[in-house]
Design a protein around this motif. Sequence first.
Motif: not given
Length: 62
Positions: A33-52
């Motif tokens: 993914l792009t870094p921006q997409q990853v940041r969106e996922l972090i905002k939406k789902h938190g920063n847990d690696r397994e969830t991400l």
Amino acid sequence: MADDKTKSDFRDRDRISGDEDYEVEHFAQKVGLTPQQVRELIKKHGNDRETLEREAKAFGRR
């Protein structure tokens, strides 16, 4: 404040810091993914690696 890479342990290996560009970029490259997409996922789902990782796979299928 940047991480002190000389002091490493395993306390936050299961988290991805959205504030650290190198962590976001490394994870983005890993999951395709792009870094921006990853940041969106972090905002939406938190920063847990397994969830991400799970959400990144689902995001890539869209």
